[in-house]
Write an enzyme that holds these catalytic residues in place. Structure first.
Site, PDB file in Angstrom:
ATOM      1  N   LYS A   9       0.833  -1.208   0.000  1.00 43.14           N
ATOM      2  CA  LYS A   9       0.000   0.000   0.000  1.00 43.14           C
ATOM      3  C   LYS A   9       0.867   1.258   0.000  1.00 43.14           C
ATOM      4  O   LYS A   9       0.677   2.152  -0.815  1.00 43.14           O
ATOM      5  CB  LYS A   9      -0.928   0.030   1.228  1.00 43.14           C
ATOM      6  CG  LYS A   9      -1.971  -1.047   1.275  1.00 43.14           C
ATOM      7  CD  LYS A   9      -2.882  -0.898   2.485  1.00 43.14           C
ATOM      8  CE  LYS A   9      -2.167  -0.963   3.794  1.00 43.14           C
ATOM      9  NZ  LYS A   9      -1.506  -2.246   4.057  1.00 43.14           N
TER      10      LYS A   9
ATOM     11  N   GLU B 147       1.449   5.755  11.327  1.00 42.70           N
ATOM     12  CA  GLU B 147       2.356   4.871  10.593  1.00 42.70           C
ATOM     13  C   GLU B 147       3.768   4.971  11.174  1.00 42.70           C
ATOM     14  O   GLU B 147       4.014   5.708  12.103  1.00 42.70           O
ATOM     15  CB  GLU B 147       2.340   5.247   9.099  1.00 42.70           C
ATOM     16  CG  GLU B 147       1.068   4.788   8.387  1.00 42.70           C
ATOM     17  CD  GLU B 147       0.885   3.287   8.333  1.00 42.70           C
ATOM     18  OE1 GLU B 147       1.750   2.589   7.783  1.00 42.70           O
ATOM     19  OE2 GLU B 147      -0.124   2.789   8.866  1.00 42.70           O
ATOM     20  N   ARG B 148       4.691   4.224  10.588  1.00 43.00           N
ATOM     21  CA  ARG B 148       6.052   4.147  11.127  1.00 43.00           C
ATOM     22  C   ARG B 148       6.810   5.471  10.946  1.00 43.00           C
ATOM     23  O   ARG B 148       6.697   6.102   9.913  1.00 43.00           O
ATOM     24  CB  ARG B 148       6.828   3.024  10.426  1.00 43.00           C
ATOM     25  CG  ARG B 148       6.187   1.669  10.603  1.00 43.00           C
ATOM     26  CD  ARG B 148       6.775   0.656   9.637  1.00 43.00           C
ATOM     27  NE  ARG B 148       6.022  -0.583   9.626  1.00 43.00           N
ATOM     28  CZ  ARG B 148       4.911  -0.789   8.919  1.00 43.00           C
ATOM     29  NH1 ARG B 148       4.423   0.173   8.147  1.00 43.00           N
ATOM     30  NH2 ARG B 148       4.286  -1.941   8.963  1.00 43.00           N
TER      31      ARG B 148
END
Length: 476
Positions: free
Chosen positions: A165, A191-192
């Site tokens: 994604k 997210e990261r």
């Protein structure tokens, strides 16, 4: 509050309870409004910021913390700013990176000459919306041919963990920001941290940072911070659309983390969860965010959103609710990823409302339907091939299989963002080249070519290479 004048307007309350990131505050007069921001100056660390969520009684509010609450105790004084959460807007925010408070996180000084606006806005009224449908090309074959995106629309990239994604979203940024004349906003929700840092460097190297703004509420931050970062990004996007009359490309990674943050807040506030543990207000919260992404007479906000699908289950309420807001759904398949067919888009599960003859034209529509039909017939024949072998199929069915396998390989594409890992140079392909390639495969022009010659190429003419080049491509 820094200035002496504003101190007269500050109303002081006292902390009465602290439960993790939920804080109850007692005020003797002037109860803060819902969504007001409260500040606590803490001796141990930097200020603690709270947002009012509920009025418990005539004198007590329940807040959710946007920052860590270590060192907070009962009886601590709390100041009411009387203002909602605000972020900066203006031309000065371009090429910068911000957190949920509008503070720069790119180690550069805060932008000057900016206006601060509330993150809580209503969607544009129906009367001001544009009803004109226009296709937004990405340079990615499988999307432009089978799942055309809408200018001013919302597209979702659905997939479980590790199917690509973020890679596909990053590739779209690379392809579109260069050709896109407007402003691009990237909003990282839960997210990261390393992905944000990598993206910043990539955009800087590509030379597209001057027309880009980035906001991050990372997975290590508090749920309220992750929940509000989407609203903050939309406030900035609305400024460029309504005040500057520019088109905005809004990229969100990942919208599921927004729902997840809302679920965490709901649990912390003691609400009874609905089906599968999600918050009872999920539909409303998602709609309040999604409906602000709209196409008006002033300009358009086109949004592409990554959507994590828990356990690859597309009946999960988070995926179902998100589907209903989108004009195009791009579903990524783990099976295709395992076969090395990247981007791993499943053309039979994906769909786009733009794929109609009066929008994309008769030729494009007919071709897309033919491609989809060929791939669907191949999917039906796979069980027979697995049990009895290809030889047991009729000549006609065998032709369908050969065409479908060549189409599958032609719809793969080397990406710029993965070039350093794959060793293949990325390619963007025009819509005409993509359509022409599919048309020529369906007309059996490439039936005598090995399937591998169509794998990971740009336009179809790249398959017409001397035999010696085939081996190089296979090795590459």
């Amino acid at each position: 509050m820094s200035s002496a004048d504003s101190l007269h307007n500050v109303h002081i309350g006292l902390v009465t309870a602290v439960k993790g990131s939920v804080v109850d505050v007692h005020f003797t007069d002037n109860l803060p409004l819902i969504y007001s921001v409260l500040h606590i100056s803490n001796d141990i660390k930097q200020d603690i910021v709270l947002e009012v969520h509920t009025h418990l009684d005539a004198q007590t509010v329940r807040c959710i913390a946007l920052t860590p609450t270590e060192g907070l105790s009962r009886g601590t004084e709390v100041s009411n700013t009387g203002q909602p959460l605000k972020v900066p807007v203006g031309k000065q925010i371009l090429s910068r990176m911000f957190n949920v408070f509008g503070e720069p996180i790119d180690q550069k000084p805060a932008p000057e000459e900016v206006e601060w606006r509330s993150v809580h806005n209503n969607p544009p009224p129906l009367a001001s919306r544009s009803t004109h449908s226009e296709v937004f090309t990405t340079g990615i074959k499988v999307i432009d041919v089978l799942l055309p995106l809408e200018r001013g629309g919302k597209a979702g990239l659905f997939g479980g963990a590790g199917v690509g994604k973020t890679v596909l979203l990053t590739e779209m940024i690379h392809n579109m920001v260069g050709h896109h004349n407007g402003v691009s906003l990237f909003c990282g929700i839960g997210e990261r941290c390393r992905e944000g840092e990598e993206l910043y460097r990539e955009m800087e190297a590509a030379g597209v940072l001057p027309n880009m703004v980035m906001l991050f509420g990372q997975m290590n931050e508090f749920p309220a911070s992750r929940f509000r970062i989407g609203h903050a990004a939309l406030t900035m996007a609305e400024y460029f659309r309504d005040d500057e009359h520019r088109d905005v490309l809004l990229l969100i990674d990942n919208i599921f983390r927004f729902i997840q943050a809302g679920s965490e807040i709901s649990g912390l506030m003691g609400q009874i969860p609905s089906r599968l543990g999600y918050q009872p207000t999920m539909g409303t919260e998602l709609a309040q965010l999604e409906e602000r992404i709209a196409n008006t007479k002033a300009g358009a906000i086109t949004s592409i959103q990554a959507v994590y699908v828990p356990a690859d289950d597309f009946t999960d309420p988070a995926a179902v609710h998100t589907f209903s807001h989108l004009s195009a759904s791009i579903v990524l398949s783990r099976k295709r990823a395992s076969e090395g067919l990247f981007p791993a888009v499943d053309p039979l599960q994906s769909s786009s409302k733009m794929l109609t003859p009066n929008i994309v034209g008769e030729r494009h529509y007919t071709l897309a339907q033919s491609v989809r039909r060929t791939l669907a017939q191949y999917a039906d024949l796979k069980d027979i091939i697995a049990m009895l072998g290809l030889e047991q199929l009729s000549q006609q069915d065998r032709q369908v299989v050969f065409r479908a396998r060549r189409l599958e390989r032609f719809l793969t594409q080397p990406f710029f963002t993965t070039g350093q890992f794959s060793g293949m140079e990325g390619k963007t392909v025009s819509l005409e080249d993509s359509l022409s390639g599919c048309e020529r495969i369906l007309n059996d022009e490439f039936k005598d070519y090995p399937e591998s010659t169509l794998y990971m190429i740009g336009s179809i003419d790249e398959a017409k290479l001397p035999a010696s080049e085939y081996d190089k491509m296979a090795d590459g």
